[in-house]
Design a protein around this motif. Sequence first.
Motif, mmCIF file in Angstrom:
data_model
loop_
_atom_site.group_PDB
_atom_site.id
_atom_site.type_symbol
_atom_site.label_atom_id
_atom_site.label_comp_id
_atom_site.label_asym_id
_atom_site.label_seq_id
_atom_site.Cartn_x
_atom_site.Cartn_y
_atom_site.Cartn_z
ATOM 1 N N GLY A 130 -8.545 -6.613 9.610
ATOM 2 C CA GLY A 130 -7.237 -6.183 9.133
ATOM 3 C C GLY A 130 -7.329 -4.957 8.255
ATOM 4 O O GLY A 130 -8.342 -4.262 8.237
ATOM 5 N N ILE A 131 -6.256 -4.723 7.518
ATOM 6 C CA ILE A 131 -6.154 -3.570 6.630
ATOM 7 C C ILE A 131 -6.131 -4.075 5.186
ATOM 8 O O ILE A 131 -5.413 -5.021 4.864
ATOM 9 N N LEU A 132 -6.936 -3.440 4.335
ATOM 10 C CA LEU A 132 -7.037 -3.840 2.928
ATOM 11 C C LEU A 132 -6.836 -2.644 2.013
ATOM 12 O O LEU A 132 -7.027 -1.497 2.424
ATOM 13 N N CYS A 133 -6.501 -2.936 0.760
ATOM 14 C CA CYS A 133 -6.484 -1.886 -0.257
ATOM 15 C C CYS A 133 -7.939 -1.596 -0.644
ATOM 16 O O CYS A 133 -8.855 -2.359 -0.307
ATOM 17 N N ARG A 134 -8.139 -0.531 -1.362
ATOM 18 C CA ARG A 134 -9.488 -0.117 -1.747
ATOM 19 C C ARG A 134 -10.204 -1.197 -2.563
ATOM 20 O O ARG A 134 -11.354 -1.526 -2.308
ATOM 21 N N ASN A 135 -9.493 -1.763 -3.557
ATOM 22 C CA ASN A 135 -10.124 -2.753 -4.433
ATOM 23 C C ASN A 135 -10.564 -4.002 -3.678
ATOM 24 O O ASN A 135 -11.663 -4.509 -3.895
ATOM 25 N N CYS A 136 -9.705 -4.507 -2.815
ATOM 26 C CA CYS A 136 -10.060 -5.721 -2.056
ATOM 27 C C CYS A 136 -11.182 -5.438 -1.062
ATOM 28 O O CYS A 136 -12.071 -6.264 -0.867
ATOM 29 N N LEU B 118 0.864 -1.178 0.000
ATOM 30 C CA LEU B 118 0.000 0.000 0.000
ATOM 31 C C LEU B 118 0.900 1.227 0.000
ATOM 32 O O LEU B 118 1.796 1.332 0.830
ATOM 33 N N PRO B 119 0.691 2.158 -0.931
ATOM 34 C CA PRO B 119 1.596 3.293 -1.079
ATOM 35 C C PRO B 119 1.686 4.167 0.168
ATOM 36 O O PRO B 119 2.721 4.693 0.484
ATOM 37 N N GLU B 120 0.597 4.296 0.884
ATOM 38 C CA GLU B 120 0.596 5.081 2.115
ATOM 39 C C GLU B 120 -0.558 4.627 2.994
ATOM 40 O O GLU B 120 -1.548 4.101 2.509
ATOM 41 N N MET B 121 -0.388 4.853 4.272
ATOM 42 C CA MET B 121 -1.377 4.379 5.227
ATOM 43 C C MET B 121 -2.760 4.997 4.988
ATOM 44 O O MET B 121 -3.776 4.355 5.191
ATOM 45 N N THR B 122 -2.791 6.233 4.501
ATOM 46 C CA THR B 122 -4.083 6.889 4.294
ATOM 47 C C THR B 122 -4.885 6.258 3.162
ATOM 48 O O THR B 122 -6.087 6.461 3.064
ATOM 49 N N LYS B 123 -4.221 5.496 2.285
ATOM 50 C CA LYS B 123 -4.914 4.828 1.182
ATOM 51 C C LYS B 123 -5.437 3.448 1.595
ATOM 52 O O LYS B 123 -5.979 2.730 0.777
ATOM 53 N N SER B 124 -5.230 3.085 2.834
ATOM 54 C CA SER B 124 -5.662 1.763 3.301
ATOM 55 C C SER B 124 -7.040 1.859 3.962
ATOM 56 O O SER B 124 -7.467 2.928 4.378
ATOM 57 N N HIS B 125 -7.706 0.721 4.034
ATOM 58 C CA HIS B 125 -9.054 0.667 4.589
ATOM 59 C C HIS B 125 -9.111 -0.360 5.718
ATOM 60 O O HIS B 125 -8.539 -1.439 5.607
ATOM 61 N N VAL B 126 -9.827 -0.006 6.772
ATOM 62 C CA VAL B 126 -10.020 -0.933 7.885
ATOM 63 C C VAL B 126 -11.126 -1.901 7.484
ATOM 64 O O VAL B 126 -12.237 -1.486 7.158
ATOM 65 N N ASP B 127 -10.809 -3.192 7.495
ATOM 66 C CA ASP B 127 -11.806 -4.219 7.159
ATOM 67 C C ASP B 127 -12.380 -4.762 8.458
ATOM 68 O O ASP B 127 -11.651 -5.020 9.406
ATOM 69 N N HIS B 128 -13.695 -4.911 8.486
ATOM 70 C CA HIS B 128 -14.337 -5.450 9.680
ATOM 71 C C HIS B 128 -15.504 -6.341 9.299
ATOM 72 O O HIS B 128 -16.062 -6.230 8.210
ATOM 73 N N ASP B 129 -15.854 -7.236 10.203
ATOM 74 C CA ASP B 129 -16.999 -8.124 10.027
ATOM 75 C C ASP B 129 -18.260 -7.305 10.294
ATOM 76 O O ASP B 129 -18.411 -6.727 11.375
ATOM 77 N N HIS B 130 -19.144 -7.259 9.339
ATOM 78 C CA HIS B 130 -20.347 -6.427 9.485
ATOM 79 C C HIS B 130 -21.339 -7.000 10.492
ATOM 80 O O HIS B 130 -22.204 -6.270 10.974
ATOM 81 N N ASN B 131 -21.220 -8.276 10.821
ATOM 82 C CA ASN B 131 -22.115 -8.878 11.822
ATOM 83 C C ASN B 131 -21.609 -8.643 13.238
ATOM 84 O O ASN B 131 -22.367 -8.266 14.122
ATOM 85 N N THR B 132 -20.312 -8.890 13.454
ATOM 86 C CA THR B 132 -19.750 -8.790 14.802
ATOM 87 C C THR B 132 -19.071 -7.453 15.064
ATOM 88 O O THR B 132 -18.745 -7.143 16.203
ATOM 89 N N GLN B 133 -18.823 -6.678 14.020
ATOM 90 C CA GLN B 133 -18.084 -5.415 14.064
ATOM 91 C C GLN B 133 -16.605 -5.604 14.418
ATOM 92 O O GLN B 133 -15.882 -4.640 14.639
ATOM 93 N N GLU B 134 -16.134 -6.849 14.466
ATOM 94 C CA GLU B 134 -14.747 -7.124 14.794
ATOM 95 C C GLU B 134 -13.843 -6.773 13.615
ATOM 96 O O GLU B 134 -14.133 -7.110 12.477
ATOM 97 N N ILE B 135 -12.740 -6.096 13.906
ATOM 98 C CA ILE B 135 -11.789 -5.699 12.873
ATOM 99 C C ILE B 135 -10.969 -6.913 12.455
ATOM 100 O O ILE B 135 -10.471 -7.651 13.287
#
Length: 150
Positions: free
Chosen positions: A103-109, A84-101
Amino acid sequence: MKYVKSYHWYDRTKICNKCITAKSKKCFKVNKDAEDGLANICISCSSIQTRDRALKSTYGILLKDKKRMFRKQGERCGICKNTLPEMTKSHVDHDHNTQEIRGILCRNCNLGLGNFKDSVEYLKNAISYLQTHEVKINLKKHLESLDEDL
């Protein structure tokens, strides 16, 4: 003769209440209610504060927590493993049912998981679909090469 006002460094700077650093007055947003007409914290600290509020309200973490996760993953997407080119371009991935985080993903993933509604079954079906069509493409190329030999 035109009068030119001389400025001292302290006339052109202000101390940010957050990072306690003397910065140019250009580094502060306008605040009409403040005595000097400028905000108490610099633009960069204000930006961090805004991101902290957004992360805290959405995921229950702060920017420093996201940075730690980002570094722990080797500054790479958790799925495609691209850097990932920079931290600001990353996205926090979380489970929408449990709200548990997770990891960090790129925008496309991140968008890909969202489009597949975080469904393992949908993703397995997508893999099967791609593999089936990959075989068909390879078979087509093989048949074309046989035609060229004749």
